[in-house]
Scaffold this motif. Structure first.
Motif, PDB file in Angstrom:
ATOM      1  N   VAL A 180       7.829   4.158  -4.561  1.00 40.42           N
ATOM      2  CA  VAL A 180       6.697   5.063  -4.795  1.00 40.42           C
ATOM      3  C   VAL A 180       6.952   4.902  -6.753  1.00 40.42           C
ATOM      4  O   VAL A 180       7.652   5.237  -6.847  1.00 40.42           O
ATOM      5  N   ALA A 181       5.959   5.028  -6.844  1.00 43.20           N
ATOM      6  CA  ALA A 181       5.602   5.194  -8.505  1.00 43.20           C
ATOM      7  C   ALA A 181       4.923   6.683  -8.744  1.00 43.20           C
ATOM      8  O   ALA A 181       4.416   6.505  -8.912  1.00 43.20           O
ATOM      9  N   PHE A 229       0.927   7.666  -2.872  1.00 46.24           N
ATOM     10  CA  PHE A 229       1.374   9.057  -3.467  1.00 46.24           C
ATOM     11  C   PHE A 229       1.007   9.179  -4.450  1.00 46.24           C
ATOM     12  O   PHE A 229       0.616  10.174  -5.654  1.00 46.24           O
ATOM     13  N   SER A 230      -0.228   8.926  -4.810  1.00 48.63           N
ATOM     14  CA  SER A 230      -1.056   8.454  -5.844  1.00 48.63           C
ATOM     15  C   SER A 230      -1.929  10.037  -6.032  1.00 48.63           C
ATOM     16  O   SER A 230      -2.195  10.587  -5.304  1.00 48.63           O
ATOM     17  N   SER A 231      -2.212  10.510  -6.770  1.00 48.62           N
ATOM     18  CA  SER A 231      -2.601  11.954  -7.132  1.00 48.62           C
ATOM     19  C   SER A 231      -3.961  11.555  -7.459  1.00 48.62           C
ATOM     20  O   SER A 231      -5.081  12.880  -7.370  1.00 48.62           O
ATOM     21  N   SER A 232      -4.909  10.025  -6.957  1.00 40.36           N
ATOM     22  CA  SER A 232      -6.489  10.009  -6.918  1.00 40.36           C
ATOM     23  C   SER A 232      -6.749   9.950  -5.835  1.00 40.36           C
ATOM     24  O   SER A 232      -5.729   9.038  -4.412  1.00 40.36           O
ATOM     25  N   ARG A 233      -7.199  10.465  -5.321  1.00 36.21           N
ATOM     26  CA  ARG A 233      -7.944  10.756  -4.022  1.00 36.21           C
ATOM     27  C   ARG A 233      -8.291   9.269  -3.601  1.00 36.21           C
ATOM     28  O   ARG A 233      -8.381   8.681  -1.972  1.00 36.21           O
ATOM     29  N   ARG A 234      -9.663   8.566  -4.275  1.00 35.30           N
ATOM     30  CA  ARG A 234      -9.436   7.487  -3.839  1.00 35.30           C
ATOM     31  C   ARG A 234      -8.575   6.336  -3.763  1.00 35.30           C
ATOM     32  O   ARG A 234      -8.008   5.852  -2.471  1.00 35.30           O
ATOM     33  N   VAL A 235      -7.487   5.663  -4.045  1.00 32.18           N
ATOM     34  CA  VAL A 235      -5.936   5.715  -4.147  1.00 32.18           C
ATOM     35  C   VAL A 235      -5.552   5.693  -2.749  1.00 32.18           C
ATOM     36  O   VAL A 235      -5.399   4.957  -2.031  1.00 32.18           O
ATOM     37  N   ARG A 236      -5.226   6.881  -3.393  1.00 32.63           N
ATOM     38  CA  ARG A 236      -4.867   7.751  -1.980  1.00 32.63           C
ATOM     39  C   ARG A 236      -5.222   7.099  -0.136  1.00 32.63           C
ATOM     40  O   ARG A 236      -4.754   6.659   0.336  1.00 32.63           O
ATOM     41  N   GLY A 237      -6.996   7.195  -0.574  1.00 29.35           N
ATOM     42  CA  GLY A 237      -7.257   6.616   0.487  1.00 29.35           C
ATOM     43  C   GLY A 237      -7.617   4.981   1.086  1.00 29.35           C
ATOM     44  O   GLY A 237      -7.793   4.799   2.335  1.00 29.35           O
ATOM     45  N   TYR A 275       3.264  15.467  -0.538  1.00 31.68           N
ATOM     46  CA  TYR A 275       3.296  13.512  -0.039  1.00 31.68           C
ATOM     47  C   TYR A 275       3.016  13.988   1.469  1.00 31.68           C
ATOM     48  O   TYR A 275       2.467  12.503   2.234  1.00 31.68           O
ATOM     49  N   ILE A 276       4.778  13.424   1.091  1.00 28.69           N
ATOM     50  CA  ILE A 276       5.359  13.287   2.604  1.00 28.69           C
ATOM     51  C   ILE A 276       5.009  13.846   4.033  1.00 28.69           C
ATOM     52  O   ILE A 276       4.036  13.330   5.108  1.00 28.69           O
ATOM     53  N   PHE A 313       0.884  -1.083   0.599  1.00 24.14           N
ATOM     54  CA  PHE A 313      -0.140  -0.019  -0.088  1.00 24.14           C
ATOM     55  C   PHE A 313       0.935   1.049   0.105  1.00 24.14           C
ATOM     56  O   PHE A 313       0.649   2.410  -0.531  1.00 24.14           O
ATOM     57  N   GLU A 314       2.312   1.324   0.457  1.00 23.68           N
ATOM     58  CA  GLU A 314       2.410   2.738   0.332  1.00 23.68           C
ATOM     59  C   GLU A 314       2.153   2.986  -1.030  1.00 23.68           C
ATOM     60  O   GLU A 314       2.465   5.010  -0.540  1.00 23.68           O
TER      61      GLU A 314
END
Length: 250
Positions: free
Chosen positions: A108-109, A73-81, A122-123, A68-69
């Protein structure tokens, strides 16, 4: 400075809770807990560990870096969620286990090459999230991660004052860097260190590194991270005592 062992030495021959028991019996003062699966991230698992046996100080935790790490750093709010959901499970588990340091592998991708402001944004969120649970966020150097060379940590630290670091000597070698360069980059902010048993040809190599750490004021945990453990507990104990002897003599 104290000697410790990481439970990843025993994976997959022993499950995490079994590894903690084994390392306790070996006399480890500090233990780094590698949580390997989503099952182990949940507080329900941590409660089992707490109830099963006497334990020394569980100093730090790390997870399967790909689980999940990168999502944090995803730009997608759902993915970050999704990423923060699992991070919260890990932090709640760490609270139950008395762990205060979270070692982030930093796979980090991210296409923003050298975008330190973007990374720091992000950090900063992750550091703040960890602090809600009394946890210190420790960026670990990794040859395939965000922190893959020795001039990155200071750039991030300047933007995120709450950032700490976890130094992995094996990953320095894989990145083609030097210990001195990484120590200079992370000076004064190192939480703990991972040393492989294959590092160097003799004790003098490890002794030189630990002396540099002590000269820099480091007094944290140094974890033996065995690369090719063959199931021989006596061999594992010798490697740990080898590290402890060096620490006691510098």
């Amino acid at each position: 400075m104290k000697a410790g062992i990481t439970t990843s030495c025993l994976f997959p021959l022993k499950e995490t809770e079994q590894a903690i028991t084994t390392l306790t019996e070996l006399g480890a003062e500090y233990i780094d807990v590698r949580l390997n699966t989503f099952y182990e991230y949940r507080p329900e698992f941590a409660r089992q560990v707490v109830s099963c046996a006497r334990k020394p100080e569980l100093y730090s935790a790390q997870v399967n870096a790909l689980n999940f790490e990168p999502q944090l750093f995803s730009s997608s709010r759902r993915v970050r969620g999704d990423g923060f959901y699992w991070l919260e499970q890990v932090l709640r588990s760490c609270n139950l286990l008395g762990i205060k340091n979270y070692a982030f592998n930093g796979l980090v991708a991210c296409e923003r090459a050298n975008d330190f402001d973007g990374w720091a944004a992000y950090i900063g969120r992750i550091i703040e999230f960890c602090s809600r649970y009394g946890m210190r966020f420790c960026m670990k150097n990794h040859c395939n991660g965000l922190f893959d060379r020795a001039d990155i940590f200071k750039e991030l630290k300047n933007r995120c004052p709450g950032l700490s670091g976890a130094l992995d000597v094996k990953q320095i070698k894989l990145s083609g860097g030097s210990e001195k360069a990484y120590l200079k980059d992370m000076s004064g902010a190192i939480s703990h260190v991972y040393i492989s048993d294959s590092y160097g040809a003799d004790k003098n190599d490890i002794k030189e590194l630990l002396q540099m750490l002590r000269d820099d004021g480091f007094e944290g945990a140094v974890f033996m991270d065995i690369e090719n453990w063959n199931g021989n507990i006596a061999e594992l104990k010798r490697s740990f005592e080898y590290l402890r002897e060096i620490i006691s003599n510098i």
